[in-house]
Design an enzyme around this catalytic site. Structure first.
Site, PDB file in Angstrom:
ATOM      1  N   PHE A 113     -38.594   9.089  -5.053  1.00 56.13           N
ATOM      2  CA  PHE A 113     -38.460   9.412  -3.628  1.00 56.13           C
ATOM      3  C   PHE A 113     -39.153   8.365  -2.780  1.00 56.13           C
ATOM      4  CE2 PHE A 113     -38.295  13.396  -5.910  1.00 56.13           C
ATOM      5  CZ  PHE A 113     -37.327  14.145  -5.270  1.00 56.13           C
ATOM      6  N   ASP A 114     -38.495   7.966  -1.705  1.00 52.97           N
ATOM      7  CA  ASP A 114     -39.196   7.235  -0.664  1.00 52.97           C
ATOM      8  C   ASP A 114     -40.061   8.237   0.081  1.00 52.97           C
ATOM      9  OD1 ASP A 114     -39.755   5.066   1.182  1.00 52.97           O
ATOM     10  OD2 ASP A 114     -38.509   6.170   2.600  1.00 52.97           O
ATOM     11  N   LYS A 115     -41.122   7.765   0.724  1.00 56.85           N
ATOM     12  CA  LYS A 115     -42.015   8.699   1.413  1.00 56.85           C
ATOM     13  C   LYS A 115     -41.537   9.019   2.823  1.00 56.85           C
ATOM     14  CE  LYS A 115     -45.892   7.396   3.326  1.00 56.85           C
ATOM     15  NZ  LYS A 115     -45.837   7.925   4.725  1.00 56.85           N
ATOM     16  N   THR A 116     -41.503   7.999   3.680  1.00 61.75           N
ATOM     17  CA  THR A 116     -41.252   8.233   5.099  1.00 61.75           C
ATOM     18  C   THR A 116     -39.830   8.708   5.350  1.00 61.75           C
ATOM     19  OG1 THR A 116     -42.843   6.504   5.637  1.00 61.75           O
ATOM     20  CG2 THR A 116     -41.355   7.212   7.388  1.00 61.75           C
TER      21      THR A 116
ATOM     22  N   VAL B 237     -33.999   8.524  -3.948  1.00 64.40           N
ATOM     23  CA  VAL B 237     -33.721   9.261  -2.725  1.00 64.40           C
ATOM     24  C   VAL B 237     -34.401   8.562  -1.561  1.00 64.40           C
ATOM     25  CG1 VAL B 237     -33.803  11.504  -1.566  1.00 64.40           C
ATOM     26  CG2 VAL B 237     -33.697  11.398  -4.061  1.00 64.40           C
TER      27      VAL B 237
END
Length: 840
Positions: free
Chosen positions: A528-531, A730
């Site tokens: 997963f990307d964070k922002t 994602v």
């Protein structure tokens, strides 16, 4: 020294459908070999912007004007030479016919690749120097397939400037990738198979075959005094009606030097007639043709679920022009029009609210079960200039349903470019994309059918070995032909993929074909990307730490002046919250903003450079290192889980700003559901400091957190994970596009509002809601299970029937079981349309 040049791909290749198009690969390959060019790759530019071709070149070997000239020339040559068409057709009723049509098209001079689907879609790539679009149409016509309308090709969204109809028409001309509007009349051709009696001709012929068979059998058994030629005549008529389409398919296959299922059935029916068993041969053709017709109907059910999306948008819109209110077709809407939407009406186009408040049911497009409250934008001019930066509370989509309040919406996309139009087109295109299992079954059939023919030929000589007449051996061989025909196998995967893609689209998830659908169902890890993915993507300023001798006001004035020029979420947060803290104080004007990817930005203010970004940006690439006080402030903020930005104006360090992004409310529950579905490993990859990444990961319940990653580092991280297991990435489809492309499956969130997300992802969650991800993974796992069940059923029936017919089972029972298995796998696939969405 190496420099970079970025050029918009839609300008180089007008109308190119997406970055996966073969023309993009050809352009990249042609430029890559040029002297002075070091690297060429595709790069996503930013929210709402088209993908770009990035060329790394040595200016000492080849100057910039020459590079531009080479790229433009190569693009023009490719545009002129290669064309693509995507057509809706009638005359393809089942998967076997689709495969035959595709094979025949590949034999047309100039055709490089062709795919066809049972849902009535044909996609062709051709070389204009050796073939033409008309030649392709003629080839289809020769096979009894009629083009009923093109499907609109995907193009980058129009800029938010008001344009007239002539400009719109001009913008749509050019590179032939099937770029026409999707005709509303297509539904009238719903899966037509073509014929003298309309699109139900095959079903009518099948029923006529059954009627002739029943009449002939009744005469033979109940009227023994009737002339012998009478029942035979009825059986021959049954052969005609039942074998009409089968014979056509067999002839097409023989022209291609192929032996397919239709050929086997025709040989078996002819063999039965040669033995005088007309009734059994007619029964075979009746059940086989009926199975085709019912398969056609069942596949149509799944196709209708997709086509129903196209009917969501209204045909007309009430628009305000020149001080008057009038009703116009939605196709006539242009960017900048203001449309009036009454309570409970469907919205005619994508746009943003300029007047009125209401709640909008977005389920038809995004899959959200609860209506979303909408309000007008605060600044219409800013929204008009940057439509993709408009917040979800003001952005609306075509096909969604207005609530109790009357609203006015400014149009930001043409009718062919709305999120709904793109979903309809992409889901339609997904039908032509084969899954790994389907490719396997296609190869299996090509080997299996000749083997069946060889076995039947050997059984013809059983009378030489065992004591039985030739007629008995012949009959057994024909029965084996029927039993071994893998009809169910041919439809097992396509029917499940089509149903799964249709169900996903109805739930607000866009899956681009069978391969992503199967791969998503076999994942064991997700990154997963964070922002904007695990967090809300709306960070807020939490800490302001001015340097010694600098006021908080001075720090914020410089930071806001620069960051208000940027679209980055962190920049937007600093600009928004900074203005609030400054109140009515004036903010100076900065200019010449430049992005330092993954690190920060630089601009010019009062004649001096300004740098704003991560602490790691300072002390590299000729930028002076941070002082001890600033470094200590950054370290303290990071210990508290803050994302940090350092501000420097000229040679003066002004201080640091700490920001915190709120984790999504649905993130923890969504991740827990993914764990329950069997996803064993979930990792967050982020450009933020490791401690910030770890704080967010712990809050949402992730297994691992990898921080301090530049965009290229994210790509390497995904490649490392993919080497160990199947992994999905994602993200938002913009900055994460390279990492998503490197993953087994790229998944974009909030795709309804982002052109880039729709283009780059294998799977797109239309709503900006992480709770859609467990639904997508669960549906994919269920689809994969259905596919495996169907393959097992189809092969299992063949495995049982072949020895049974060798041992004496007749053609009649074999046909009944054989065709019954075909219907079983289709009905099993249709169960996916009723897959339960646990979010609701």
């Amino acid at each position: 020294m190496t420099e970079k040049l970025r050029l918009d791909i839609p300008i180089l290749l007008p109308g190119v459908p997406d970055t996966d198009d073969a023309c993009v690969a050809r352009l990249t390959s042609e430029i890559q070999g040029r002297e002075g060019v070091e690297e060429v790759h595709v790069a996503a530019a930013g929210p709402g912007e088209p993908a770009q071709l990035c060329i790394h070149y040595d200016p000492s070997a080849v100057p910039l004007p020459r590079i531009r000239e080479l790229v433009a020339s190569a693009g023009a040559r490719i545009t002129e030479r290669f064309g693509h068409v995507l057509w809706q057709v009638e005359g393809i009723a089942h998967q076997r016919r689709a495969r035959t049509v595709a094979d025949r098209l590949r034999a047309v001079p100039g055709v490089l690749e062709a795919e066809a689907s049972a849902g009535g879609l044909v996609r062709v790539e051709f070389d204009r120097t050796r073939g033409s679009e008309q030649a392709i149409r003629d080839a289809l016509s020769g096979m009894g397939v009629t083009v009923t309308g093109p499907i609109a090709a995907r193009r980058p969204a129009a800029k938010p400037d008001r344009v007239d109809k002539d400009q719109v028409a001009d913008a749509h001309a050019g590179h032939d990738h099937g770029e026409h509007s999707h005709a509303r009349g297509e539904k009238e051709h719903d899966h037509a198979h073509g014929g003298v009696l309309g699109f139900n001709t095959e079903l009518i012929f099948s029923l006529a075959c059954g009627a002739m068979l029943a009449i002939g059998f009744a005469i033979e058994k109940l009227l023994p005094a009737a002339p012998g030629w009478l029942p035979i005549t009825c059986y021959i008529a049954a052969y005609f009606f039942g074998g009409f389409y089968t014979l056509r398919e067999a002839i097409d296959n023989l022209r291609l030097k192929k032996f397919e299922i239709d050929t086997l059935m025709l040989v078996a029916a002819a063999g039965a007639a040669a033995l005088g068993a007309f009734a059994e041969g007619a029964l075979l053709l009746f059940l086989f043709s009926l199975g085709h017709a019912l398969e056609h109907y069942a596949m149509g059910r799944a196709k209708q679920a997709i086509e129903a999306l196209a009917e969501l948008a209204p045909r007309t819109a009430t628009v305000r022009r020149d001080g008057e209110t009038r009703e116009v077709p939605v196709e006539d809407l242009v960017v900048g029009d203001v449309v009036l939407v009454r309570p409970n009406e469907r919205l005619p186009s994508d746009g943003f609210l300029v007047k009125g408040e209401s709640s909008v049911n977005q389920a038809p497009v995004t899959g959200e079960s609860i209506p979303v409250d909408k309000r007008p934008v605060e600044d219409a001019a800013t929204a008009r200039a940057r439509p993709n930066s408009v917040g979800a509370s003001s952005r609306v989509f075509a096909g969604t349903i207005n609530g109790a309040g009357a609203i006015e919406v400014e149009v930001t996309r043409l009718s062919t470019e709305t999120a709904l139009a793109k979903v309809v087109q992409m889901v339609s295109e997904a039908e032509t994309q084969k899954s790994p299992t389907q490719r396997f079954t296609d190869k299996f059939e090509r080997l299996f059918v000749p083997a069946v023919l060889a076995l039947a030929f050997i059984l013809l000589f059983a009378w030489v070995v065992i004591d039985e007449p030739f007629s008995a051996s012949f009959y057994r061989a024909m029965a084996v032909l029927v039993a071994a025909s893998p009809c169910a196998l041919a439809i097992a995967t396509p029917s499940a993929v089509l149903s799964g893609v249709a169900r996903a689209a109805r739930g607000g998830v866009l899956v681009k074909g069978g391969a992503p659908l199967e791969n998503l169902g076999s994942l064991s890890a997700i990154a997963f990307d964070k922002t904007g993915t695990l967090t809300e993507g709306r960070p807020r300023i939490t800490d302001i730490v001015p340097a010694e001798g600098v006021s908080e006001e001075d720090l914020l004035r410089v930071a806001v002046a620069v960051e208000q020029l940027s679209d980055h979420p962190l920049a937007a947060a600093i600009a928004r919250d900074g203005r609030e803290r400054l109140g009515r104080r004036d903010v100076p004007q900065a200019h010449d903003l430049k992005s330092l990817t993954g690190r920060g930005v630089t601009a010019t203010l009062d004649g001096k450079p300004v740098w704003i970004g991560k602490a790691e940006m300072f002390g590299a690439d000729g930028i002076a290192a941070l002082g001890k006080a600033s470094a200590a402030a950054i370290a303290k903020l990071r210990e508290g889980g803050r994302t940090t930005m350092v501000v420097r104006h000229g040679s003066n360090e002004l201080g640091a700003i700490g920001l915190m992004d709120t984790p999504r409310a649905a993130a923890r529950d969504a991740l827990a559901q993914l764990h329950a579905l069997g996803i064993k490993r979930m990792i967050m990859i982020s450009g933020d400091h490791q401690k910030v990444a770890e704080a967010i990961a712990k809050d949402v319940g992730l297994d691992e957190a990898w921080g301090d990653l530049m965009p290229e580092d994210k790509v390497e991280a995904i490649k490392k994970l993919r080497a160990e297991q199947k992994v999905a990435m994602v993200g938002d489809g913009v900055n994460d596009a390279p990492a998503m492309a490197s993953a087994t499956v790229g998944i974009a969130m909030g795709a309804a509002g982002s052109d880039v997300a729709l283009e780059t992802a294998d799977v797109a969650l239309m709503a900006d809601d992480l709770s859609h991800l467990p639904f997508a993974v669960g549906l994919s796992r269920h689809t994969r299970g259905i596919i495996l069940q169907n393959v097992f059923i189809s092969l299992g029936v063949v495995g049982l029937l072949v020895p049974a017919t060798v041992l004496g089972l007749g053609i009649g029972p074999a046909v009944a079981v054989h065709e019954g298995s075909t219907l079983v796998v289709v009905v099993n696939a249709l169960r996916l349309l009723a897959y339960r969405d646990n979010r609701r």
